[in-house]
Design a protein around this motif. Structure first.
Motif, PDB file in Angstrom:
ATOM      1  N   VAL A  64       1.010  -1.177   0.026  1.00  0.00           N
ATOM      2  CA  VAL A  64       0.088   0.219  -0.298  1.00  0.00           C
ATOM      3  C   VAL A  64       0.829   1.260  -0.104  1.00  0.00           C
ATOM      4  O   VAL A  64       1.538   1.502   0.909  1.00  0.00           O
ATOM      5  CB  VAL A  64      -0.884  -0.127   1.385  1.00  0.00           C
ATOM      6  CG1 VAL A  64      -1.924   1.111   1.337  1.00  0.00           C
ATOM      7  CG2 VAL A  64      -1.974  -1.294   1.171  1.00  0.00           C
ATOM      8  N   PRO A  65       0.861   2.053  -1.101  1.00  0.00           N
ATOM      9  CA  PRO A  65       1.859   3.318  -1.185  1.00  0.00           C
ATOM     10  C   PRO A  65       1.783   4.006   0.306  1.00  0.00           C
ATOM     11  O   PRO A  65       0.923   4.278   0.685  1.00  0.00           O
ATOM     12  CB  PRO A  65       1.240   3.879  -2.385  1.00  0.00           C
ATOM     13  CG  PRO A  65       0.767   2.967  -3.187  1.00  0.00           C
ATOM     14  CD  PRO A  65      -0.138   2.130  -2.305  1.00  0.00           C
ATOM     15  N   ARG A  66       2.924   4.470   0.676  1.00  0.00           N
ATOM     16  CA  ARG A  66       2.968   5.267   1.678  1.00  0.00           C
ATOM     17  C   ARG A  66       3.638   6.833   1.390  1.00  0.00           C
ATOM     18  O   ARG A  66       4.011   6.882   0.540  1.00  0.00           O
ATOM     19  CB  ARG A  66       3.960   4.893   2.704  1.00  0.00           C
ATOM     20  CG  ARG A  66       3.647   3.451   3.161  1.00  0.00           C
ATOM     21  CD  ARG A  66       4.790   2.974   3.922  1.00  0.00           C
ATOM     22  NE  ARG A  66       4.748   3.691   5.394  1.00  0.00           N
ATOM     23  CZ  ARG A  66       5.899   3.322   5.952  1.00  0.00           C
ATOM     24  NH1 ARG A  66       6.662   2.253   5.971  1.00  0.00           N
ATOM     25  NH2 ARG A  66       6.057   3.888   7.130  1.00  0.00           N
ATOM     26  N   ARG A  67       2.970   7.864   2.164  1.00  0.00           N
ATOM     27  CA  ARG A  67       3.317   9.202   2.081  1.00  0.00           C
ATOM     28  C   ARG A  67       4.921   9.354   1.989  1.00  0.00           C
ATOM     29  O   ARG A  67       5.231  10.017   1.343  1.00  0.00           O
ATOM     30  CB  ARG A  67       2.691   9.971   2.942  1.00  0.00           C
ATOM     31  CG  ARG A  67       2.970  11.700   2.735  1.00  0.00           C
ATOM     32  CD  ARG A  67       2.332  12.493   3.928  1.00  0.00           C
ATOM     33  NE  ARG A  67       0.840  12.234   3.954  1.00  0.00           N
ATOM     34  CZ  ARG A  67      -0.004  12.762   4.757  1.00  0.00           C
ATOM     35  NH1 ARG A  67       0.519  13.731   5.747  1.00  0.00           N
ATOM     36  NH2 ARG A  67      -1.301  12.792   4.349  1.00  0.00           N
ATOM     37  N   GLN A  68       5.505   8.731   3.099  1.00  0.00           N
ATOM     38  CA  GLN A  68       6.972   8.858   3.349  1.00  0.00           C
ATOM     39  C   GLN A  68       7.619   8.321   2.029  1.00  0.00           C
ATOM     40  O   GLN A  68       8.740   9.091   1.571  1.00  0.00           O
ATOM     41  CB  GLN A  68       7.320   8.125   4.438  1.00  0.00           C
ATOM     42  CG  GLN A  68       8.865   7.909   4.645  1.00  0.00           C
ATOM     43  CD  GLN A  68       9.407   9.192   5.510  1.00  0.00           C
ATOM     44  OE1 GLN A  68       8.943  10.090   5.280  1.00  0.00           O
ATOM     45  NE2 GLN A  68      10.534   9.132   6.007  1.00  0.00           N
ATOM     46  N   ASN A  69       7.118   7.470   1.411  1.00  0.00           N
ATOM     47  CA  ASN A  69       8.357   6.843   0.147  1.00  0.00           C
ATOM     48  C   ASN A  69       7.810   7.805  -0.954  1.00  0.00           C
ATOM     49  O   ASN A  69       8.881   8.102  -1.770  1.00  0.00           O
ATOM     50  CB  ASN A  69       7.239   5.375  -0.037  1.00  0.00           C
ATOM     51  CG  ASN A  69       7.890   4.522   0.807  1.00  0.00           C
ATOM     52  OD1 ASN A  69       8.737   4.642   1.848  1.00  0.00           O
ATOM     53  ND2 ASN A  69       7.260   3.259   0.814  1.00  0.00           N
ATOM     54  N   PHE A  70       6.957   8.405  -0.971  1.00  0.00           N
ATOM     55  CA  PHE A  70       6.623   9.422  -2.162  1.00  0.00           C
ATOM     56  C   PHE A  70       7.448  10.540  -1.868  1.00  0.00           C
ATOM     57  O   PHE A  70       8.058  10.952  -2.599  1.00  0.00           O
ATOM     58  CB  PHE A  70       5.236  10.092  -2.056  1.00  0.00           C
ATOM     59  CG  PHE A  70       4.141   9.173  -2.853  1.00  0.00           C
ATOM     60  CD1 PHE A  70       4.063   8.965  -4.100  1.00  0.00           C
ATOM     61  CD2 PHE A  70       3.091   8.612  -2.167  1.00  0.00           C
ATOM     62  CE1 PHE A  70       3.221   8.211  -4.621  1.00  0.00           C
ATOM     63  CE2 PHE A  70       2.213   7.734  -2.828  1.00  0.00           C
ATOM     64  CZ  PHE A  70       2.225   7.523  -4.034  1.00  0.00           C
TER      65      PHE A  70
END
Length: 221
Positions: free
Chosen positions: A190-196
């Motif tokens: 599940v995409p995470r804000r930190q990774n963006f």
């Protein structure tokens, strides 16, 4: 191919890129070996610390180094202590101007922080004009040449080291990289804000590397 088909392909590519950035999968092949080798010092040594900007820790508090900046400061202070333990000549060159217009150069504020970690004030050299990685190398160059150092240790964050080393290499300096720890992406389906945020940081570094190669191509010193 019809317009609808092209639109579908572009939508799939956009969704795929969004997932790759947010999932952190892009960072997996970059993880590498986390082990660190202590720098080998010479008789005269320069530890070049590249700043990472300033930040407010609290709304009414004065500016202080960013999290990455403090990590770099601690790394440089540890290198300095190891150098001094070998009874060598050890200087810390702090490079960083005021790119965000805070009214104080990063180098000045970082100097106070690193002094609190045991680095002698007369062993600190400030370079307070640079606002980019390219300028870090450009303005530190005369300081390194004038100091006649046997070893130059380059301290910056792990994600920034490749670009920084290229900047110094192109000026003829065989620096010893000593990367400070920094946040890495964490894989998640599940995409995470930190990774963006970290993906954008990685793209920024890639753009900076391309810029340095363009400087070489256009013969910009």
């Amino acid at each position: 191919m019809t317009l609808f088909a092209w639109s579908a392909v572009l939508a799939v590519l956009a969704a795929g890129s969004w997932w790759v950035a947010g999932s952190g999968v892009w960072d997996v092949p970059l993880a590498g070996n986390a082990s660190r080798t202590a720098p080998a010092f010479g008789a005269r040594n320069a530890i070049v610390l590249l700043s990472a900007g300033l930040d407010h820790w609290k709304p009414d508090a004065p500016f202080g180094p960013t999290t990455d900046g403090m990590s770099r400061i601690r790394q440089a202070a540890a290198d300095y202590a190891a150098c001094r333990a070998q009874a060598r000549v050890c200087k810390v060159i702090i490079s960083g101007g005021d790119p965000e217009g805070h009214g104080i150069a990063d180098a000045e504020l970082y100097a106070g922080e690193i002094a609190a970690l045991g680095v002698r004030e007369d062993d600190v050299i400030r370079e307070a004009r640079s606002n980019t990685t390219y300028e870090n190398a450009k303005f530190v160059e005369p300081l390194l040449q004038g100091g006649h150092y046997d070893a130059v240790v380059l301290v910056t964050s792990a994600y920034h080291m490749r670009r920084a080393k290229i900047a110094f290499d192109r000026l003829g300096f065989d620096v010893i990289p000593d990367a400070a720890p920094a946040d890495r992406a964490e894989f998640s389906l599940v995409p995470r804000r930190q990774n963006f945020r970290l993906a954008w940081r990685a793209l920024h570094e890639l753009g900076g590397i391309v810029q340095l190669y363009l400087y070489d191509w256009t013969s910009i010193h």
